[in-house]
Design a protein around this motif. Sequence first.
Motif, mmCIF file in Angstrom:
data_model
loop_
_atom_site.group_PDB
_atom_site.id
_atom_site.type_symbol
_atom_site.label_atom_id
_atom_site.label_comp_id
_atom_site.label_asym_id
_atom_site.label_seq_id
_atom_site.Cartn_x
_atom_site.Cartn_y
_atom_site.Cartn_z
ATOM 1 N N GLN A 83 -12.578 13.110 24.165
ATOM 2 C CA GLN A 83 -11.359 13.887 24.369
ATOM 3 C C GLN A 83 -11.736 15.204 25.039
ATOM 4 O O GLN A 83 -12.686 15.861 24.610
ATOM 5 C CB GLN A 83 -10.626 14.141 23.060
ATOM 6 C CG GLN A 83 -10.043 12.870 22.499
ATOM 7 C CD GLN A 83 -9.038 13.121 21.397
ATOM 8 O OE1 GLN A 83 -9.009 14.171 20.788
ATOM 9 N NE2 GLN A 83 -8.208 12.136 21.155
ATOM 10 N N ASP A 85 -9.938 18.693 27.625
ATOM 11 C CA ASP A 85 -8.746 19.476 27.945
ATOM 12 C C ASP A 85 -7.856 19.654 26.711
ATOM 13 O O ASP A 85 -6.659 19.343 26.733
ATOM 14 C CB ASP A 85 -7.979 18.822 29.106
ATOM 15 C CG ASP A 85 -6.923 19.735 29.714
ATOM 16 O OD1 ASP A 85 -6.992 20.961 29.507
ATOM 17 O OD2 ASP A 85 -6.010 19.213 30.394
ATOM 18 N N ASP A 86 -8.483 20.142 25.635
ATOM 19 C CA ASP A 86 -7.770 20.385 24.366
ATOM 20 C C ASP A 86 -7.008 19.161 23.860
ATOM 21 O O ASP A 86 -5.903 19.271 23.332
ATOM 22 C CB ASP A 86 -6.823 21.581 24.495
ATOM 23 C CG ASP A 86 -7.560 22.887 24.756
ATOM 24 O OD1 ASP A 86 -8.665 23.055 24.192
ATOM 25 O OD2 ASP A 86 -7.039 23.718 25.514
ATOM 26 N N ARG A 88 -5.656 16.775 25.634
ATOM 27 C CA ARG A 88 -4.665 16.213 26.565
ATOM 28 C C ARG A 88 -5.236 15.035 27.360
ATOM 29 O O ARG A 88 -4.500 14.213 27.878
ATOM 30 C CB ARG A 88 -4.148 17.291 27.515
ATOM 31 C CG ARG A 88 -3.233 18.309 26.830
ATOM 32 C CD ARG A 88 -2.561 19.238 27.832
ATOM 33 N NE ARG A 88 -3.508 20.119 28.495
ATOM 34 C CZ ARG A 88 -3.811 21.352 28.092
ATOM 35 N NH1 ARG A 88 -3.235 21.855 27.020
ATOM 36 N NH2 ARG A 88 -4.683 22.078 28.753
ATOM 37 N N MET A 109 -3.498 10.435 29.478
ATOM 38 C CA MET A 109 -3.347 11.850 29.813
ATOM 39 C C MET A 109 -1.960 12.326 29.418
ATOM 40 O O MET A 109 -0.958 11.725 29.793
ATOM 41 C CB MET A 109 -3.557 12.069 31.316
ATOM 42 C CG MET A 109 -4.973 11.806 31.781
ATOM 43 S SD MET A 109 -5.222 12.200 33.529
ATOM 44 C CE MET A 109 -4.695 10.672 34.303
ATOM 45 N N LYS A 110 -1.931 13.409 28.663
ATOM 46 C CA LYS A 110 -0.667 14.041 28.297
ATOM 47 C C LYS A 110 -0.234 14.957 29.435
ATOM 48 O O LYS A 110 -0.976 15.167 30.400
ATOM 49 C CB LYS A 110 -0.831 14.826 26.997
ATOM 50 C CG LYS A 110 -1.143 13.936 25.797
ATOM 51 C CD LYS A 110 -1.332 14.752 24.545
ATOM 52 C CE LYS A 110 -1.673 13.838 23.372
ATOM 53 N NZ LYS A 110 -1.959 14.591 22.157
ATOM 54 N N ASN A 112 0.485 17.981 31.875
ATOM 55 C CA ASN A 112 -0.321 19.123 32.327
ATOM 56 C C ASN A 112 -1.808 18.986 31.993
ATOM 57 O O ASN A 112 -2.471 19.957 31.677
ATOM 58 C CB ASN A 112 0.239 20.431 31.751
ATOM 59 C CG ASN A 112 1.676 20.635 32.160
ATOM 60 O OD1 ASN A 112 2.020 20.479 33.331
ATOM 61 N ND2 ASN A 112 2.532 20.950 31.200
ATOM 62 N N CYS A 113 -2.294 17.785 32.083
ATOM 63 C CA CYS A 113 -3.701 17.502 31.807
ATOM 64 C C CYS A 113 -4.510 17.664 33.086
ATOM 65 O O CYS A 113 -4.053 17.326 34.176
ATOM 66 C CB CYS A 113 -3.821 16.065 31.298
ATOM 67 S SG CYS A 113 -5.499 15.451 31.222
ATOM 68 N N THR A 167 5.616 15.629 33.150
ATOM 69 C CA THR A 167 5.864 15.774 31.709
ATOM 70 C C THR A 167 5.743 14.430 30.986
ATOM 71 O O THR A 167 5.740 14.390 29.768
ATOM 72 C CB THR A 167 7.273 16.351 31.452
ATOM 73 O OG1 THR A 167 8.238 15.489 32.060
ATOM 74 C CG2 THR A 167 7.391 17.759 32.011
ATOM 75 N N PRO A 169 3.692 10.904 29.978
ATOM 76 C CA PRO A 169 2.285 10.538 29.788
ATOM 77 C C PRO A 169 1.796 9.577 30.874
ATOM 78 O O PRO A 169 2.584 8.864 31.489
ATOM 79 C CB PRO A 169 2.269 9.863 28.413
ATOM 80 C CG PRO A 169 3.663 9.427 28.163
ATOM 81 C CD PRO A 169 4.551 10.366 28.928
#
Length: 179
Positions: A83, A85-86, A88, A109-110, A112-113, A167, A169
């Motif tokens: 994991q 990017d925090d 994401r 990817m969530k 703004n990844c 926005t 996924p």
Amino acid sequence: MSNPISEGIKRLRAQHKLTQTKLADMADIPRATLANMESEQSNPSITLVVKVAQALGVSVDDLISRQSAHVTEVCRKDMPVTQLDDGRFSSTRTSPISTQKLQVNDIRMKANCYSKGVPHPEGSHELFLCLEGTACVEVQGEEYMVEAGNLIYFHGHLPHCYGNKSTKPVNAVVVVFMA
């Protein structure tokens, strides 16, 4: 009396063309421990047997089976997850670890990844198949928007990044073949 654990480890290690040192590193155990596990007199703990089986990408049953397994089943819970990017960006390695020249990853990817890809060795090839959403894949500084159902292919040694500017996924499969 034969030892099915030692026979299975030797058989699968030879099948995958692994040295004792390489397999021990993959299983995160000392090489001497693996050498002992391959001896006829060994009586390793279940923890060690599970570590070696996971490193080989097989079940414990396949490890001790006297037949050569033609099918390897890997449970999702046993697949390594990275994991970034925090949280994401998530990459699950779906191919068994013992498959050294081929990697298959489930990418999620969530919104703004943005995550840098790891360049692979010279001569490698990467295929990125978007299954859901629209991914932004940057290869050598050039952006490609990859919509669901579409695929891009590039040389895996090139610098690359993955992103999701929307926005919704993104779910994708990445296949890397190393020559």
